[in-house]
Design a protein around this motif. Structure first.
Motif, PDB file in Angstrom:
ATOM      1  N   PHE A  34     -30.544   2.986   5.467  1.00  0.00           N
ATOM      2  CA  PHE A  34     -31.967   2.978   5.151  1.00  0.00           C
ATOM      3  C   PHE A  34     -32.312   1.996   4.038  1.00  0.00           C
ATOM      4  O   PHE A  34     -33.429   2.016   3.530  1.00  0.00           O
ATOM      5  CB  PHE A  34     -32.421   4.381   4.756  1.00  0.00           C
ATOM      6  CG  PHE A  34     -32.481   5.340   5.915  1.00  0.00           C
ATOM      7  CD1 PHE A  34     -33.651   5.513   6.635  1.00  0.00           C
ATOM      8  CD2 PHE A  34     -31.362   6.063   6.298  1.00  0.00           C
ATOM      9  CE1 PHE A  34     -33.716   6.391   7.704  1.00  0.00           C
ATOM     10  CE2 PHE A  34     -31.409   6.943   7.363  1.00  0.00           C
ATOM     11  CZ  PHE A  34     -32.590   7.108   8.075  1.00  0.00           C
ATOM     12  N   GLN A  35     -31.364   1.143   3.670  1.00  0.00           N
ATOM     13  CA  GLN A  35     -31.617   0.192   2.597  1.00  0.00           C
ATOM     14  C   GLN A  35     -32.536  -0.936   3.082  1.00  0.00           C
ATOM     15  O   GLN A  35     -32.548  -1.274   4.268  1.00  0.00           O
ATOM     16  CB  GLN A  35     -30.301  -0.374   2.071  1.00  0.00           C
ATOM     17  CG  GLN A  35     -29.373   0.668   1.463  1.00  0.00           C
ATOM     18  CD  GLN A  35     -30.072   1.537   0.428  1.00  0.00           C
ATOM     19  OE1 GLN A  35     -30.615   1.023  -0.555  1.00  0.00           O
ATOM     20  NE2 GLN A  35     -30.088   2.832   0.646  1.00  0.00           N
ATOM     21  N   PRO A  36     -33.337  -1.516   2.179  1.00  0.00           N
ATOM     22  CA  PRO A  36     -34.311  -2.531   2.584  1.00  0.00           C
ATOM     23  C   PRO A  36     -33.706  -3.765   3.245  1.00  0.00           C
ATOM     24  O   PRO A  36     -34.344  -4.383   4.105  1.00  0.00           O
ATOM     25  CB  PRO A  36     -35.016  -2.896   1.274  1.00  0.00           C
ATOM     26  CG  PRO A  36     -34.122  -2.396   0.182  1.00  0.00           C
ATOM     27  CD  PRO A  36     -33.417  -1.212   0.736  1.00  0.00           C
TER      28      PRO A  36
ATOM     29  N   TYR B 112     -40.740   6.401  10.279  1.00  0.00           N
ATOM     30  CA  TYR B 112     -40.583   5.280   9.345  1.00  0.00           C
ATOM     31  C   TYR B 112     -40.604   3.957  10.120  1.00  0.00           C
ATOM     32  O   TYR B 112     -39.655   3.610  10.815  1.00  0.00           O
ATOM     33  CB  TYR B 112     -39.260   5.408   8.584  1.00  0.00           C
ATOM     34  CG  TYR B 112     -39.087   6.751   7.910  1.00  0.00           C
ATOM     35  CD1 TYR B 112     -39.903   7.136   6.851  1.00  0.00           C
ATOM     36  CD2 TYR B 112     -38.110   7.652   8.353  1.00  0.00           C
ATOM     37  CE1 TYR B 112     -39.758   8.372   6.244  1.00  0.00           C
ATOM     38  CE2 TYR B 112     -37.955   8.890   7.743  1.00  0.00           C
ATOM     39  CZ  TYR B 112     -38.778   9.249   6.699  1.00  0.00           C
ATOM     40  OH  TYR B 112     -38.633  10.465   6.088  1.00  0.00           O
TER      41      TYR B 112
ATOM     42  N   HIS C 151     -33.074   7.168   0.556  1.00  0.00           N
ATOM     43  CA  HIS C 151     -32.864   5.979  -0.265  1.00  0.00           C
ATOM     44  C   HIS C 151     -31.394   5.810  -0.660  1.00  0.00           C
ATOM     45  O   HIS C 151     -30.988   4.727  -1.081  1.00  0.00           O
ATOM     46  CB  HIS C 151     -33.730   6.040  -1.525  1.00  0.00           C
ATOM     47  CG  HIS C 151     -35.197   5.892  -1.249  1.00  0.00           C
ATOM     48  ND1 HIS C 151     -35.765   4.689  -0.878  1.00  0.00           N
ATOM     49  CD2 HIS C 151     -36.208   6.795  -1.273  1.00  0.00           C
ATOM     50  CE1 HIS C 151     -37.067   4.860  -0.697  1.00  0.00           C
ATOM     51  NE2 HIS C 151     -37.364   6.119  -0.930  1.00  0.00           N
TER      52      HIS C 151
ATOM     53  N   LYS D  43     -41.447   0.987   8.518  1.00  0.00           N
ATOM     54  CA  LYS D  43     -40.983  -0.025   7.568  1.00  0.00           C
ATOM     55  C   LYS D  43     -40.382   0.703   6.373  1.00  0.00           C
ATOM     56  O   LYS D  43     -40.629   1.902   6.166  1.00  0.00           O
ATOM     57  CB  LYS D  43     -42.117  -0.955   7.142  1.00  0.00           C
ATOM     58  CG  LYS D  43     -43.357  -0.255   6.612  1.00  0.00           C
ATOM     59  CD  LYS D  43     -44.475  -1.263   6.392  1.00  0.00           C
ATOM     60  CE  LYS D  43     -45.725  -0.605   5.793  1.00  0.00           C
ATOM     61  NZ  LYS D  43     -46.299   0.438   6.652  1.00  0.00           N
ATOM     62  N   HIS D  44     -39.597  -0.015   5.610  1.00  0.00           N
ATOM     63  CA  HIS D  44     -38.868   0.630   4.520  1.00  0.00           C
ATOM     64  C   HIS D  44     -39.798   1.332   3.538  1.00  0.00           C
ATOM     65  O   HIS D  44     -39.481   2.403   3.029  1.00  0.00           O
ATOM     66  CB  HIS D  44     -38.002  -0.383   3.784  1.00  0.00           C
ATOM     67  CG  HIS D  44     -37.163   0.235   2.714  1.00  0.00           C
ATOM     68  ND1 HIS D  44     -37.556   0.276   1.383  1.00  0.00           N
ATOM     69  CD2 HIS D  44     -35.965   0.880   2.768  1.00  0.00           C
ATOM     70  CE1 HIS D  44     -36.642   0.904   0.684  1.00  0.00           C
ATOM     71  NE2 HIS D  44     -35.666   1.272   1.491  1.00  0.00           N
TER      72      HIS D  44
ATOM     73  N   PHE E 207     -32.954  -2.468   6.976  1.00  0.00           N
ATOM     74  CA  PHE E 207     -33.935  -1.629   7.671  1.00  0.00           C
ATOM     75  C   PHE E 207     -34.564  -2.354   8.865  1.00  0.00           C
ATOM     76  O   PHE E 207     -34.660  -1.796   9.968  1.00  0.00           O
ATOM     77  CB  PHE E 207     -35.027  -1.174   6.702  1.00  0.00           C
ATOM     78  CG  PHE E 207     -35.935  -0.119   7.269  1.00  0.00           C
ATOM     79  CD1 PHE E 207     -35.655   1.230   7.099  1.00  0.00           C
ATOM     80  CD2 PHE E 207     -37.066  -0.470   7.998  1.00  0.00           C
ATOM     81  CE1 PHE E 207     -36.490   2.208   7.643  1.00  0.00           C
ATOM     82  CE2 PHE E 207     -37.895   0.500   8.544  1.00  0.00           C
ATOM     83  CZ  PHE E 207     -37.602   1.847   8.357  1.00  0.00           C
TER      84      PHE E 207
END
Length: 330
Positions: free
Chosen positions: A231-233, A213, A226, A215-216, A236
């Motif tokens: 892992f939140q935008p 990963y 999620h 990017k988000h 991230f």
């Protein structure tokens, strides 16, 4: 070679969670191929759970099917299963009735095709003293139905209480480059003192440290990631800096980020003041398992570079949401 319940195990184990606990689990054929590959490469310390899926389909069902097809593998595998929860809920039940139900169900699903080498309650039940819960599990050890007792996500104080009630064979905790708490909260030191090996789950940061990963938006729409704070935008892009540091070392050594991350965990195994540590990365393909079973050998300069980075780097977000975090290191 490390040992658990008197049996030799490889330096890297195998986590079974992803084979049954996801919205779109791999096929039985793919799962069997992954399991056979892990075993062939020395990853014979398998870690599953009654909670890894539904009461109707979890690790135990898959293991029954696997050992039905490959009965000769049963004695080669050292199997640890997590349970001790209310069925279908992530709610600890360390009562006598809860422990008995969970172990009996695990044994029923294995149906004699594989012995249960280790059993552990997934989390400590805050309403039942841990020494009482361990005592209930110990009855199965004494009866020859269980090889030993493991603990999961416990504090140093709980390890001591549990070990005083019955010898503890292993302690499972999250440990990776972005989950280093056991180095400071007494868990690693206590396990070293009591000669209890640590089983390190999520040593690749739930895939974050593999470089999968960038990017988000790379996270699959149906991924459980999620739901995890890290892992939140909004965090991230800050957390990805850790991966970049790992990638820099990986490039210099001709390795993958995953191999560096696993090498870092293994560098702590048996180091001064540290217990034996066995990482249990999960993977659903033979290719990834081959990568995970060939961790990089890190030199002092590599370890120093990573440690210096960690001193300056602050992970954004907890390992779990507050409700789940309340049960960590209990």
């Amino acid at each position: 070679m490390p040992k658990i319940v008197g049996k030799d195990i490889g330096k890297v184990g195998y986590g079974l969670m992803g084979l049954t606990w996801r919205q779109s689990p791999p096929s039985q054929e793919q799962s069997f191929q992954a399991m056979r590959t892990a075993l062939s490469l020395g990853s014979n310390n398998w870690n599953g759970g009654e909670l890894y899926g539904s009461p109707e389909r979890n690790s135990l069902h898959l293991l029954n099917e696997y050992f039905t097809k490959y009965p000769g593998d049963a004695d080669k595998v050292v199997l640890s299963i997590k349970g001790g929860l209310v069925p279908g809920q992530f709610k600890p039940d360390g009562s006598k009735a809860g422990v008995q139900r969970s172990i009996d169900e695990c044994l029923k699903q294995l149906d004699g095709k594989k012995s249960l080498d280790l059993f552990e309650c997934a989390r400590v039940d805050p309403t039942v003293p841990i020494e009482e819960t361990v005592g209930y599990i110990a009855e199965y050890v004494k009866a020859g139905k269980l090889g030993g007792i493991s603990l999961s996500e416990v504090s140093a104080a709980s390890i001591r209480k549990a070990h005083a009630a019955h010898p503890i064979s292993a302690v499972e905790v999250e440990f990776s480059l972005w989950s280093t708490e056991i180095l400071d909260n007494g868990v690693a030191a206590t396990c070293a003192e009591l000669n209890i090996p640590i089983i390190a789950y999520s040593p690749l940061g739930r895939g974050f440290l593999t470089g999968k990963y960038k990017k988000h938006s790379d996270i699959e729409p149906d991924s459980s990631l999620h739901h995890f704070p890290r892992f939140q935008p909004d965090v991230f892009d800050e957390n990805i800096k850790l991966l970049h540091a790992v990638e820099d070392i990986a490039k210099s050594k001709g390795a993958t980020p995953a191999q560096i991350a696993l090498g870092w965990v293994l560098a702590h195994s048996g180091a001064k003041g540290m217990p034996t540590i066995i990482p249990i990365p999960g993977a659903t393909t033979a290719e990834r398992i081959k990568e995970n079973t060939t961790p990089a050998k890190l030199e002092e300069a590599d370890l120093k570079a990573l440690d210096e980075f960690l001193k300056k780097f602050e992970v954004k977000g907890g390992r779990y949401h507050p409700s789940g975090s309340a049960l960590l290191f209990a």
